[in-house]
Design an enzyme around this catalytic site. Sequence first.
Site, mmCIF file in Angstrom:
data_model
loop_
_atom_site.group_PDB
_atom_site.id
_atom_site.type_symbol
_atom_site.label_atom_id
_atom_site.label_comp_id
_atom_site.label_asym_id
_atom_site.label_seq_id
_atom_site.Cartn_x
_atom_site.Cartn_y
_atom_site.Cartn_z
ATOM 1 N N THR A 33 0.862 -1.192 0.000
ATOM 2 C CA THR A 33 0.000 0.000 0.000
ATOM 3 C C THR A 33 0.889 1.229 0.000
ATOM 4 O OG1 THR A 33 -1.874 -0.957 1.187
ATOM 5 C CG2 THR A 33 -1.586 1.369 1.434
ATOM 6 N N LYS B 42 -9.220 2.977 0.853
ATOM 7 C CA LYS B 42 -8.342 2.872 2.020
ATOM 8 C C LYS B 42 -8.473 4.059 2.951
ATOM 9 C CE LYS B 42 -5.095 0.162 -0.629
ATOM 10 N NZ LYS B 42 -3.738 0.031 -1.123
ATOM 11 N N SER C 214 4.082 -0.230 1.935
ATOM 12 C CA SER C 214 5.260 -0.689 1.188
ATOM 13 C C SER C 214 5.756 0.382 0.217
ATOM 14 C CB SER C 214 4.935 -1.967 0.430
ATOM 15 O OG SER C 214 3.950 -1.714 -0.536
ATOM 16 N N ARG D 148 -5.105 -0.152 -4.529
ATOM 17 C CA ARG D 148 -4.886 -1.559 -4.875
ATOM 18 C C ARG D 148 -4.929 -2.435 -3.621
ATOM 19 N NH1 ARG D 148 0.216 -3.365 -8.469
ATOM 20 N NH2 ARG D 148 -1.172 -2.599 -10.099
ATOM 21 N N ASP E 69 -3.463 4.983 -2.345
ATOM 22 C CA ASP E 69 -3.697 4.305 -3.619
ATOM 23 C C ASP E 69 -4.926 3.401 -3.437
ATOM 24 O OD1 ASP E 69 -2.297 2.466 -1.928
ATOM 25 O OD2 ASP E 69 -2.101 1.173 -3.678
ATOM 26 N N ASP F 264 6.145 0.993 -6.751
ATOM 27 C CA ASP F 264 5.965 -0.097 -5.786
ATOM 28 C C ASP F 264 4.964 -1.095 -6.357
ATOM 29 O OD1 ASP F 264 5.828 -1.597 -3.386
ATOM 30 O OD2 ASP F 264 3.993 -0.527 -2.866
ATOM 31 N N SER G 225 1.445 -1.368 -4.736
ATOM 32 C CA SER G 225 0.497 -0.252 -4.833
ATOM 33 C C SER G 225 0.147 -0.031 -6.296
ATOM 34 C CB SER G 225 1.109 1.032 -4.278
ATOM 35 O OG SER G 225 1.772 0.774 -3.070
ATOM 36 N N GLY H 269 -1.760 -2.395 5.699
ATOM 37 C CA GLY H 269 -1.686 -3.617 6.483
ATOM 38 C C GLY H 269 -2.772 -4.576 6.070
#
Lengths: 307, 146
Positions: A72, A104, A200, A90, A88, A237, A240, A118
């Site tokens: 994330t 999120k 991440s 995803r 984001d 990343d 994400s 998480g």
Amino acid sequence: MVAQPVQKVFPLTLKITNLPSSNSSRPWRIPVRIDCYLSHIKMAGLSFDNFQRNQYIASKGVAMPKATSTGTTIVGCKFNGGVVIAADTRATAGPIVADKNCEKLHKLSPKIWCAGAGTAADTEMVTQLIGSNLELHSLYTNREPRVIASLTLLKQHLFKYQGHIGAYLIVAGVDPTGAHLFSIHAHGSTDVGPYQTLGSGSLAAMSVMETQWKENMTKEECIKLCADAIEAGIWNDLGSGSNVDVCVMEVGKDAQLLRNYITPNIREQKAKSYKFKKGTTAILRESIYNLVDVEETEIPVPMEVDA
Amino acid sequence: MSMRLIPKSDFQSEVNATKFETSAVHVDLPDTLRAGKGPLSIASQVNGHHPLEQRLANWEETQHSRKLEQYKRMFGAAEPIRRVMELQIVEKTDFKPAVLTDGSRSLHQDVLLGKEMSVDWEDVYTNIDEENPRDFHTDLERKVGI
């Protein structure tokens, strides 16, 4: 953000017949009702009823669902007279994208919002629970809930569960004391600062924050900075991706959720339409059963009489 | 009472037969017939538990006893004595059989514990065994000590 795998529910009384055995010379011993001890003590709250059973099943070589690392990017940044958070969209389950446009950003109270990284279910449920507690508290005290109160409720709750609730959160909001921005890790530790990144993609996002952040930004500059930081996570990343969600909280105004503020990953139109036209497959035979007989009778309606 | 914030680990060097089961009213023996669940392995109760389980089981108790200790130090022994007494009056006087409740605390208990304005997992997932709730007669026998 990690979508939790669906746990297989095994029947309580196990009949073990064809599991791989580590010692094939020894015949399988079928345990006598391993559930006999499960239901003797029932504790209120989160249930540990199946912990011993799961350990037992795992020791017999059945693969257990594994928790995977965070995927994330979430950020938060303060500006003159308010605060912005962004995320984001995803959700991943291992190497699979489970949801391309998940949300999120969670509402704790009308003017306090929270971005979560998480375990997806944990961030969702813990923010709902603390949101309820904040509302009860504000009704009890007849005051607007404060950001610092939501921070304390969250960190005390997470500390109690020792990191087993995998919620990494950026809490932001406005209250009578001004605009605030905090971050919380799953074990209950918290941070304060003018900008925060988590997940991440936090390193990609932090590099944007570190190079482009300045003091006393305007609202528009701050939204742009947060969106740029999230986009850095989306592109760099693997955990994400997809779109950018933004939430703006300004002192003295209602919070503004900008869902899908930027959509850089719109699915391309296909060159042709691959849908079959109606009637492409010929009908060979057709028979329709009348399952019920419909009878219509006319019931005379009595004339309306004025009272 | 102590100033502990976190429950201490509850290593048990000895347990008795009714530690993990409801006992019959008069003798200290497991009420196996009434429980109807067959014999219980004590080893399974003592070993191989999730590290969080004991911490959560004793969490509220630890917090409550810390509060009482703080009251004692600030206001003297009378304060915790009064609070515990009030709580016990409420617990002993309202009789709610398991078949009629959802296992949650009463409003009066909530007020005395300072929990009337908060909600937690324990309020959502109560400790009532929904599949086989304790019958009314068991509750009444326990209440009047038959």
